[in-house]
Motif scaffolding. Structure first.
Motif, mmCIF file in Angstrom:
data_model
loop_
_atom_site.group_PDB
_atom_site.id
_atom_site.type_symbol
_atom_site.label_atom_id
_atom_site.label_comp_id
_atom_site.label_asym_id
_atom_site.label_seq_id
_atom_site.Cartn_x
_atom_site.Cartn_y
_atom_site.Cartn_z
ATOM 1 N N ALA A 164 52.020 0.459 13.303
ATOM 2 C CA ALA A 164 51.892 1.826 13.812
ATOM 3 C C ALA A 164 50.435 2.262 13.825
ATOM 4 O O ALA A 164 49.980 2.955 14.745
ATOM 5 C CB ALA A 164 52.742 2.784 12.978
ATOM 6 N N SER A 165 49.664 1.865 12.818
ATOM 7 C CA SER A 165 48.235 2.194 12.771
ATOM 8 C C SER A 165 47.514 1.196 11.883
ATOM 9 O O SER A 165 48.086 0.663 10.936
ATOM 10 C CB SER A 165 48.014 3.618 12.247
ATOM 11 N N ILE A 166 46.253 0.954 12.215
ATOM 12 C CA ILE A 166 45.400 0.109 11.388
ATOM 13 C C ILE A 166 44.018 0.756 11.316
ATOM 14 O O ILE A 166 43.615 1.516 12.210
ATOM 15 C CB ILE A 166 45.279 -1.320 11.958
ATOM 16 N N THR A 167 43.270 0.453 10.231
ATOM 17 C CA THR A 167 41.925 1.015 10.042
ATOM 18 C C THR A 167 40.923 -0.126 9.948
ATOM 19 O O THR A 167 41.121 -1.084 9.199
ATOM 20 C CB THR A 167 41.867 1.864 8.769
ATOM 21 N N VAL A 168 39.865 -0.013 10.731
ATOM 22 C CA VAL A 168 38.796 -1.013 10.736
ATOM 23 C C VAL A 168 37.464 -0.288 10.591
ATOM 24 O O VAL A 168 37.380 0.940 10.689
ATOM 25 C CB VAL A 168 38.825 -1.854 12.030
ATOM 26 N N THR A 169 36.421 -1.066 10.386
ATOM 27 C CA THR A 169 35.084 -0.496 10.168
ATOM 28 C C THR A 169 34.179 -0.824 11.343
ATOM 29 O O THR A 169 34.285 -1.891 11.951
ATOM 30 C CB THR A 169 34.479 -1.055 8.873
ATOM 31 N N VAL A 170 33.310 0.139 11.663
ATOM 32 C CA VAL A 170 32.345 -0.074 12.748
ATOM 33 C C VAL A 170 31.600 -1.390 12.531
ATOM 34 O O VAL A 170 31.115 -1.679 11.434
ATOM 35 C CB VAL A 170 31.349 1.098 12.810
#
Length: 282
Positions: A164-170
């Protein structure tokens, strides 16, 4: 004399309905012979059949006459020329009381094919001597006609691995298909057929949306949505070291290490002489 001829023709017609046709080859046509419906003759190398009472009319001389050509060679005079094949209802019209039928014309009445023996109009085929039965037509079952056509069973494809959602870094490496697969009961592995709508800018923090979709060979589809959150990289502050030289230390002095939200005091040597109110512990 006219009345006598009429009666004579009626008698001949009645007799022709009762007498079976000869199994011998059709005789040669002669001008002085009287022929009734169903009689066959050979003339000029072809076989003809009378459609009604006739005399002194040459076979083939009139397309609308009493004779109907049935063969280019001498044929057996079998009368009823049933070939044994099942009549095709689609090629034969339904009987109509207003229609004029001449000898040889066929019509369907009550799921049965009838053939006119001579000129006739308005006479019900099953009740008239002007008609002969050719064969029955198998009635179509309305239930079978209205029965819906069975369609081939097919299941929609399935997408797996879409969160549903994932978080990544610049700045991180990002593969939108990593861990994503598509399968179908009939078509098998459809991972290579996955289509992704949307994009993610890994150089800019923000929230992005990706839509995954896949279609099988029968047109059924599956889809899933993933929200990708790109966050700024965290800034790590290195420890700050401050060297303070004290005049009264027996050695080089103290080293003070400053860490965010905490200050620690470290002594460079085990022996020292604290003076001037300098604390001797953390």
């Amino acid at each position: 004399m006219k009345k006598f001829c009429t009666k004579t023709m009626a008698c001949v017609l009645g007799a022709s309905m009762m007498i079976s046709s000869s199994a011998l080859a059709a005789p040669e046509w002669t001008a002085d012979s009287v022929y009734t419906a169903g009689n066959q003759v050979c003339y000029d190398g072809s076989t003809y059949e009378a459609q009604w009472w006739t005399q002194n009319e040459k076979p083939g001389s009139d397309a609308w006459g009493a004779w109907k050509k049935i063969s280019n060679e001498n044929a057996d005079n079998t009368g009823d020329r049933d070939t044994g094949s099942t009549p095709n209802e689609a090629d034969i019209p339904q009987w109509d009381s207003a229609t004029v039928y001449t000898g040889g014309k066929q019509a369907v009445y009550s799921n049965t094919v009838y053939e006119a023996l001579w000129w006739v109009q308005g006479e019900i085929p099953s009740q008239s001597a002007a008609w002969k039965e050719v064969g029955a037509i198998e009635a179509t079952d309305p239930a079978e006609t209205d029965k819906p056509t069975e369609t081939e069973e097919n299941e929609a494809p399935v997408l797996t691995g879409v969160q549903a959602s994932i978080t990544v870094t610049v700045g991180d490496a990002f593969d939108a298909l990593n861990g994503i697969a598509a399968t179908d009961k009939e078509d098998g592995d459809l991972t290579k057929s996955i289509v992704i709508s949307g994009s993610v800018d890994m150089e800019k923090a923000g929230t992005y949306e990706l839509i995954y979709s896949v279609e099988d060979s029968k047109g059924l589809t599956a889809s899933a949505t993933c929200k990708v959150i790109v966050k700024e990289a965290e800034t790590v502050t290195p420890p700050l070291q401050i060297r303070i030289r004290l005049h009264h230390l027996t050695h080089s002095g103290w080293i003070i290490r400053i860490i965010p939200q905490r200050i620690q005091w470290y002594i460079t040597k085990e022996r020292f002489i604290p003076t001037n109110g300098i604390p001797t512990q953390e």
